[in-house]
Motif scaffolding. Structure first.
Motif, short mmCIF file in Angstrom:
data_model
loop_
_atom_site.label_atom_id
_atom_site.label_comp_id
_atom_site.label_asym_id
_atom_site.label_seq_id
_atom_site.Cartn_x
_atom_site.Cartn_y
_atom_site.Cartn_z
N ASN A 57 0.82 -1.21 0.00
CA ASN A 57 0.00 0.00 0.00
C ASN A 57 0.86 1.26 0.00
N ARG A 96 -10.39 2.43 4.73
CA ARG A 96 -10.44 1.03 4.32
C ARG A 96 -9.68 0.83 3.02
N PHE A 147 -9.00 -2.88 2.12
CA PHE A 147 -9.22 -4.27 1.76
C PHE A 147 -10.63 -4.70 2.18
N PRO A 148 -11.13 -5.78 1.59
CA PRO A 148 -12.45 -6.30 1.98
C PRO A 148 -12.47 -6.74 3.44
N THR A 149 -13.65 -6.85 3.98
CA THR A 149 -13.82 -7.29 5.36
C THR A 149 -13.24 -8.69 5.57
N SER A 150 -12.52 -8.85 6.67
CA SER A 150 -11.94 -10.14 7.06
C SER A 150 -11.15 -10.80 5.93
N SER A 151 -10.24 -10.03 5.34
CA SER A 151 -9.46 -10.56 4.22
C SER A 151 -7.96 -10.60 4.50
N LEU A 152 -7.52 -9.98 5.59
CA LEU A 152 -6.09 -9.93 5.91
C LEU A 152 -5.76 -10.89 7.05
N ALA A 170 -10.19 0.80 10.69
CA ALA A 170 -10.14 0.20 9.36
C ALA A 170 -9.49 -1.18 9.39
N ARG A 171 -8.37 -1.28 10.12
CA ARG A 171 -7.67 -2.58 10.17
C ARG A 171 -8.51 -3.61 10.93
N GLU A 207 -11.65 -4.00 10.76
CA GLU A 207 -12.61 -4.54 9.80
C GLU A 207 -11.93 -5.50 8.82
N GLU A 208 -10.68 -5.22 8.47
CA GLU A 208 -10.02 -5.96 7.40
C GLU A 208 -9.34 -7.25 7.87
#
Length: 208
Positions: A31, A65, A67-72, A127-128, A130-131
């Protein structure tokens, strides 16, 4: 280098724990701001990357935000959180300042920077949160000052104060030579970085 270290560590742990020895695949997303030269970034990737290491660039501010939710599964940020999202509104309204940075010597300026830093950190962690997947990890490496220290008395602070003085001298020379007047703009120019202060280095309590 940090990404390569993470991949090697995860692979090692997987090889130790797994009975099937199936290779893992890694989607690595880098990023930066939208004006970053991602081509230079991609050219710097290690040539010996394995087929299970896929890289992508994600432009945008990490205070929102990305990235999509729960993607990292794992996030890593190194020496970046001292760049706040904007010049504090209080300073924009006040206009003229004595330095291009938050030296720590002016309490009102320090309070304005601290407030903006706090708001940015709340947005960053929201934000993190959520991701990241449940149980995901976030590794942060950031610049800090010990309690009682002021940036103006550090090597970095002195360098930026010197840079600010050079900019003023250059602007005055240009104005005298070409009859250009932009001193007001220069006197309101401010670097958007703020180094957090640790109240307890052993316990990592933040003053902001």
């Amino acid at each position: 280098m940090s990404v390569q270290n993470i991949i090697e560590a995860v692979n090692h742990n997987n090889n130790q724990a797994s009975t099937t020895k199936l290779p893992l695949e890694f989607q690595v997303s880098f990023n930066d701001q939208t004006n970053n030269d991602f081509n230079t970034l991609f050219r710097s990737l290690p040539a010996h990357r394995h087929d299970n290491y896929f890289a992508a660039g994600v432009p945008g501010s990490f205070y929102g935000r990305l990235f999509p939710t729960s993607s990292l599964h794992l996030g890593s940020i190194s020496s970046s959180l001292h760049w706040i999202s904007r010049v504090p509104g209080e300073l924009t309204a006040a206009g003229r300042r004595d330095s291009i940075q938050c030296t720590g010597l002016d309490e009102d300026v320090a309070r304005a920077y601290s407030g903006q830093f706090t708001r940015d950190m709340e947005a960053f962690f929201d934000a993190r949160a959520e991701e990241l997947v449940s149980g995901g990890l976030l590794a942060i490496s950031a610049l800090c000052l010990p309690a009682g220290a002021v940036l103006a008395q550090t090597g970095l602070g002195m360098i930026f104060d010197l840079l600010g003085a050079c900019l003023v001298d250059l602007a005055e020379l240009v104005c005298q030579t070409f009859t250009v007047f932009f001193m007001d703009e220069l006197q309101t120019f401010t670097l958007t970085y703020y180094i957090m202060i640790l109240s307890n280095p052993n316990g990592f309590n933040l003053i902001h």
